[in-house]
Design a protein around this motif. Structure first.
Motif, mmCIF file in Angstrom:
data_model
loop_
_atom_site.group_PDB
_atom_site.id
_atom_site.type_symbol
_atom_site.label_atom_id
_atom_site.label_comp_id
_atom_site.label_asym_id
_atom_site.label_seq_id
_atom_site.Cartn_x
_atom_site.Cartn_y
_atom_site.Cartn_z
ATOM 1 N N THR A 176 0.852 -1.188 0.000
ATOM 2 C CA THR A 176 0.000 0.000 0.000
ATOM 3 C C THR A 176 0.883 1.232 0.000
ATOM 4 O OG1 THR A 176 -1.570 -1.207 1.401
ATOM 5 C CG2 THR A 176 -1.914 1.158 1.159
ATOM 6 N N THR A 177 0.518 2.205 -0.801
ATOM 7 C CA THR A 177 1.216 3.490 -0.788
ATOM 8 C C THR A 177 0.258 4.545 -0.252
ATOM 9 O OG1 THR A 177 0.645 3.695 -3.138
ATOM 10 C CG2 THR A 177 2.889 3.041 -2.602
ATOM 11 N N ILE A 178 0.699 5.256 0.772
ATOM 12 C CA ILE A 178 -0.154 6.218 1.474
ATOM 13 C C ILE A 178 0.428 7.614 1.330
ATOM 14 C CG2 ILE A 178 -1.152 6.845 3.701
ATOM 15 C CD1 ILE A 178 -0.864 3.958 4.569
ATOM 16 N N PRO A 179 -0.370 8.594 0.943
ATOM 17 C CA PRO A 179 0.140 9.965 0.826
ATOM 18 C C PRO A 179 0.583 10.513 2.175
ATOM 19 C CG PRO A 179 -1.975 9.716 -0.305
ATOM 20 C CD PRO A 179 -1.782 8.489 0.527
ATOM 21 N N VAL A 180 1.569 11.381 2.132
ATOM 22 C CA VAL A 180 2.026 12.103 3.327
ATOM 23 C C VAL A 180 1.657 13.565 3.123
ATOM 24 C CG1 VAL A 180 4.022 12.825 4.682
ATOM 25 C CG2 VAL A 180 3.922 10.492 3.752
ATOM 26 N N ASP A 181 0.762 14.085 3.946
ATOM 27 C CA ASP A 181 0.366 15.492 3.783
ATOM 28 C C ASP A 181 1.391 16.400 4.453
ATOM 29 O OD1 ASP A 181 -0.171 15.192 6.484
ATOM 30 O OD2 ASP A 181 -2.140 16.146 6.395
ATOM 31 N N ASP A 182 1.222 17.708 4.284
ATOM 32 C CA ASP A 182 2.198 18.668 4.797
ATOM 33 C C ASP A 182 2.374 18.564 6.304
ATOM 34 O OD1 ASP A 182 2.645 19.616 2.276
ATOM 35 O OD2 ASP A 182 1.296 21.335 2.453
ATOM 36 N N GLU A 183 1.295 18.311 7.012
ATOM 37 C CA GLU A 183 1.349 18.242 8.470
ATOM 38 C C GLU A 183 2.199 17.066 8.939
ATOM 39 O OE1 GLU A 183 -1.918 19.003 11.890
ATOM 40 O OE2 GLU A 183 -2.371 17.345 10.521
ATOM 41 N N LEU A 184 1.944 15.889 8.402
ATOM 42 C CA LEU A 184 2.738 14.724 8.781
ATOM 43 C C LEU A 184 4.176 14.883 8.301
ATOM 44 C CD1 LEU A 184 2.983 11.939 10.025
ATOM 45 C CD2 LEU A 184 2.142 10.950 7.884
ATOM 46 N N ARG A 185 4.350 15.487 7.164
ATOM 47 C CA ARG A 185 5.686 15.708 6.617
ATOM 48 C C ARG A 185 6.535 16.527 7.587
ATOM 49 N NH1 ARG A 185 8.267 19.265 2.683
ATOM 50 N NH2 ARG A 185 9.450 18.054 1.151
ATOM 51 N N ARG A 186 5.970 17.593 8.138
ATOM 52 C CA ARG A 186 6.710 18.443 9.081
ATOM 53 C C ARG A 186 7.091 17.671 10.344
ATOM 54 N NH1 ARG A 186 2.675 22.220 7.600
ATOM 55 N NH2 ARG A 186 1.570 21.859 9.580
ATOM 56 N N VAL A 187 6.172 16.851 10.825
ATOM 57 C CA VAL A 187 6.428 16.080 12.041
ATOM 58 C C VAL A 187 7.526 15.048 11.797
ATOM 59 C CG1 VAL A 187 5.413 14.420 13.656
ATOM 60 C CG2 VAL A 187 4.115 16.444 12.974
ATOM 61 N N LEU A 188 7.489 14.406 10.639
ATOM 62 C CA LEU A 188 8.509 13.408 10.318
ATOM 63 C C LEU A 188 9.877 14.056 10.124
ATOM 64 C CD1 LEU A 188 6.520 11.053 7.911
ATOM 65 C CD2 LEU A 188 7.238 10.572 10.260
ATOM 66 N N LEU A 189 9.910 15.205 9.483
ATOM 67 C CA LEU A 189 11.182 15.908 9.303
ATOM 68 C C LEU A 189 11.779 16.315 10.644
ATOM 69 C CD1 LEU A 189 10.423 18.155 6.192
ATOM 70 C CD2 LEU A 189 12.112 16.305 6.332
ATOM 71 N N ARG A 190 10.932 16.726 11.565
ATOM 72 C CA ARG A 190 11.411 17.094 12.896
ATOM 73 C C ARG A 190 12.015 15.875 13.593
ATOM 74 N NH1 ARG A 190 7.896 18.287 18.093
ATOM 75 N NH2 ARG A 190 9.463 19.227 19.456
ATOM 76 N N TRP A 191 11.371 14.730 13.442
ATOM 77 C CA TRP A 191 11.912 13.510 14.047
ATOM 78 C C TRP A 191 13.230 13.117 13.376
ATOM 79 C CZ3 TRP A 191 13.529 10.012 17.022
ATOM 80 C CH2 TRP A 191 13.895 8.743 16.562
ATOM 81 N N LEU A 192 13.261 13.149 12.064
ATOM 82 C CA LEU A 192 14.460 12.724 11.343
ATOM 83 C C LEU A 192 15.665 13.610 11.660
ATOM 84 C CD1 LEU A 192 12.829 11.831 7.917
ATOM 85 C CD2 LEU A 192 13.907 10.238 9.518
ATOM 86 N N ALA A 193 15.402 14.834 12.063
ATOM 87 C CA ALA A 193 16.504 15.748 12.402
ATOM 88 C C ALA A 193 17.256 15.298 13.647
ATOM 89 C CB ALA A 193 15.966 17.158 12.598
ATOM 90 N N ILE A 194 16.599 14.525 14.504
ATOM 91 C CA ILE A 194 17.263 14.065 15.731
ATOM 92 C C ILE A 194 17.377 12.540 15.783
ATOM 93 C CG2 ILE A 194 16.376 16.061 16.992
ATOM 94 C CD1 ILE A 194 14.563 13.916 18.488
ATOM 95 N N ARG A 195 16.910 11.875 14.770
ATOM 96 C CA ARG A 195 16.915 10.406 14.778
ATOM 97 C C ARG A 195 18.339 9.884 14.958
ATOM 98 N NH1 ARG A 195 18.231 7.292 10.501
ATOM 99 N NH2 ARG A 195 17.558 5.089 10.467
ATOM 100 N N PRO A 196 18.558 8.941 15.891
ATOM 101 C CA PRO A 196 19.903 8.393 16.104
ATOM 102 C C PRO A 196 20.423 7.682 14.860
ATOM 103 C CG PRO A 196 18.446 7.830 17.923
ATOM 104 C CD PRO A 196 17.582 8.396 16.842
ATOM 105 N N ASN A 197 21.695 7.747 14.634
ATOM 106 C CA ASN A 197 22.300 6.977 13.553
ATOM 107 C C ASN A 197 22.320 5.500 13.950
ATOM 108 O OD1 ASN A 197 22.885 9.203 11.908
ATOM 109 N ND2 ASN A 197 24.742 9.650 13.070
#
Length: 349
Positions: A216-237
């Protein structure tokens, strides 16, 4: 096993149902219980033969669902639930002894518990209330988990199994290459149908299963996109070849998040907010599973399109899946982006 059975009865049970009945009797089920299982399973066997010309071993999800639907015309909801549990145990036995590849009743029971129709037995949470709840979540990982649940309706196991390549944000700073299926689809999340508990896929042994029959492919809207980018900015390597999307930031630093951890995170916030108490059931407590119900109910009501919602949920329906997969931009994506509710940005809703 009792020797009181007639020869004809013994012969009639020299099949998968008969062996299953012997198994539960050996494991201590009393005569009355075994008789109840026998009555329901033999009725199921007759139904399959008359309706589809199949045996129970040949039955699939749709056949089982048809039988449950037929039961509803004659029995109360509680009785139907009991009979469905009999079938579930029977198919669990068939899987265990190698007579069936998978248990088709698992999805039937899930659909019964997560009915696409409004379920009055669950806590009724409005969009405004959910927004207030999400505002209490500050940790980037915790908010990303809850928002992903609310925006996609995926299961806990599916969220655990997400890898970086399953996400295409089309962002300039994106450091990974999305998988081929979504490489040309920015702002898209890919849910695989391959991951199974204990099996290796994507270079790692999975500790959760994806219960979907189709990708299944699910769209990512702007709101979820911002939240995911915020998480990825601190995600541990991490040094895992599969590069999990969601990783622990606590004791198991950098390791793929687990279902237990997800439940702990969600239940912690729900308890503090008054949406969960020890001893409370599904009608009262808010757990990760509740978010799937919330997504289903609210998006269905907003779109009026059950097919799109069923596709996004990953429900088994070949005709729906095939139609919408080949018609992505024209139907699913446009419908989703037009109607998906906003959780953190009220003005855009």
């Amino acid at each position: 096993m009792s020797n009181s059975k007639s020869q004809s009865e013994s012969e009639s049970e020299s099949d998968s149902i008969g062996y299953f009945l012997e198994d539960i009797e050996y494991h201590g089920r009393n005569e009355r219980t075994v008789a109840a299982y026998r009555r329901v399973l033999r009725s199921f066997e007759s139904f399959l033969e008359e309706r589809f010309g199949k045996t129970p071993v040949e039955a699939e999800y749709r056949d089982c669902m048809a039988f449950v639907h037929d039961l509803r015309s004659n029995y109360t909801d509680s009785t139907v639930a009991s009979y469905a549990s009999y079938l579930n145990r029977y198919y669990g036995y068939l899987v265990r002894v190698g007579q069936h590849d998978e248990n088709p009743m698992e999805l039937v029971l899930e659909e019964m518990n997560e009915s696409i129709e409004s379920n009055p037995s669950r806590r009724d949470i409005s969009l405004a209330e959910m927004r207030t709840f999400v505002e209490t979540i500050r940790h980037p990982l915790h908010k990303a988990i809850v928002m992903t649940f609310l925006k996609t309706g995926i299961r806990s196991g599916e969220l655990c199994n997400l890898d970086l390549i399953d996400l295409n944000l089309g962002h300039d700073g994106q450091s990974w290459h999305p998988r081929a299926q979504i490489a040309e689809k920015p702002d898209t999340l890919y849910i695989s149908a391959e991951h199974s508990y204990g099996a290796e896929s994507g270079g790692t042994v999975r500790r959760a299963s994806n219960k979907r029959k189709r990708e299944t492919t699910i769209p990512v809207d702007d709101e979820l996109r911002r939240v995911l980018l915020r998480w990825l900015a601190i995600r541990p390597n991490v040094r895992s070849p599969s590069e999990p999307l969601f990783t622990s930031t606590a004791d198991a630093w950098g390791r793929r998040i687990t279902i237990d951890t997800i439940h702990h995170i969600v239940e912690q916030y729900a308890r503090e907010y008054g949406w969960l108490r020890t001893g409370g059931g599904a009608a009262e407590n808010v757990t990760p599973h509740y978010f799937r119900h919330f997504f289903t109910t609210h998006l269905r009501d907003r779109t009026g399109d059950r097919g799109v919602v069923k596709y996004l949920r990953g429900d088994v329906a070949s005709d729906i899946i095939d139609t919408y997969t080949h018609n992505w931009n024209d139907r699913v994506r446009e419908t989703y982006l037009e109607h998906i509710y906003s959780i953190t940005d009220v003005e855009s809703n």
